[in-house]
Design a protein around this motif. Sequence first.
Motif, short mmCIF file in Angstrom:
data_model
loop_
_atom_site.label_atom_id
_atom_site.label_comp_id
_atom_site.label_asym_id
_atom_site.label_seq_id
_atom_site.Cartn_x
_atom_site.Cartn_y
_atom_site.Cartn_z
N ILE A 73 41.12 44.29 47.76
CA ILE A 73 42.03 44.09 48.42
C ILE A 73 43.11 45.25 48.53
N GLY A 74 43.10 45.95 47.41
CA GLY A 74 44.04 47.17 47.30
C GLY A 74 43.31 48.43 47.93
N LEU A 130 44.68 44.83 36.62
CA LEU A 130 45.15 45.61 37.65
C LEU A 130 45.06 47.15 37.41
N ALA A 131 45.28 47.43 36.08
CA ALA A 131 45.11 48.90 36.04
C ALA A 131 43.69 49.49 36.17
N ILE A 132 42.67 48.65 35.88
CA ILE A 132 41.38 49.24 35.89
C ILE A 132 41.06 49.04 37.44
N GLY A 133 41.29 48.15 38.16
CA GLY A 133 41.26 48.10 39.71
C GLY A 133 41.90 49.19 40.38
N GLY A 145 40.70 36.87 44.12
CA GLY A 145 39.90 37.59 43.41
C GLY A 145 38.37 37.23 42.82
N SER A 146 37.71 36.30 43.45
CA SER A 146 36.58 35.72 43.30
C SER A 146 35.33 36.86 43.42
N LEU A 185 49.08 40.10 48.81
CA LEU A 185 48.00 39.14 48.30
C LEU A 185 47.36 39.56 47.07
N ALA A 186 47.09 40.95 46.82
CA ALA A 186 46.83 41.41 45.48
C ALA A 186 47.55 41.02 44.26
N ALA A 187 48.91 41.08 44.76
CA ALA A 187 50.03 40.91 43.73
C ALA A 187 49.80 39.45 43.32
#
Length: 322
Positions: free
Chosen positions: A111-112, A153-156, A30-31, A130-132
């Motif tokens: 990743i999503g 998560l909601a924003i992405g 997530g970096s 991986l995202a989770a």
Amino acid sequence: MDFNMGVLYALESVRQPVLDKLLGAVTYLGSEWAFIAIAVAVYWCVSKKHGYYLLAAGVISTAVSQFMKIMCRVERPFVRDPDFTIVESARAGATGYSFPSGHSQSAAAVIGGVARFTERRAVRIVCIVLAALTAFSRMYLGVHYPTDVLGGLAIGLVVMFALYPVFEKSDERPAVVPVVFGVTAVAALAAAAYVEHRVWPQDIDAENLAEAIKNLYLLGGSAAALAVSAPIERRFIRFDVQAPLWAQALKLVLGVALIFGVRAVCKPVVAAVFGALGVGTAVRYFVMVVFVVLVWPLTFPWFARGCRRRKAVEAKGGDAEA
């Protein structure tokens, strides 16, 4: 004890050295540099359309996340509760305010985004997992509350799903690409200027404020470069993403290394002219993105030569080694 801290204390109680290292590694997905590596790998080696999609999803969702961080000003769990411990390896990446989680937002968007456009079921499943795990790692490591992770998560996810149909049809409507990035650049730079010049309460954390200003200028400069560079690439460069596997690997490794190099060289030069923060950050990332979209792709005909030679041989009825 509230729900957020209750969950974090529960996770703290089950930490193990192996999990600390495993999730400490996963969290880097997530970096900023993971976002850059994934997006440029797709842009250079898989599909320009989907590369632009990932860049847009990452930049827009990050801009929203960074603006919300400074507006909400939620302290990190370990700042709020000095008795709570975190996995120390995660401390360096836990900068800025807490809500929403930037790593969770980036993983969901980028990743999503790969999971959204890929037609391979196995790849989609791996990306979702991986995202989770990236989102979960932020809580396990102790640097974010559950509400931070859910917000990120909601924003992405919202940005990722909203942009997909726009970019999926961008081959037929190429003008949409610079428009999306142009609007994003204006919005991010306007947000940066607002945050920089707003009169904040005296108790605001100066480091977190500087972090928000830097990141918003960074995102504005990146989006501006994409808005300018995308139509230039389409009209004048038109590089081919195809190349032999060895060439794709070399293209990606050398290219990412050169991005680091451009970043390092630009930093002192741009800082001397424009300052280290604010406009200087926007200019530095503008140059970096221009390198990604326009400069490095000029070398791609050399990387693709083996692929074209093989196609020519196959067309003549020979084999790749003839």
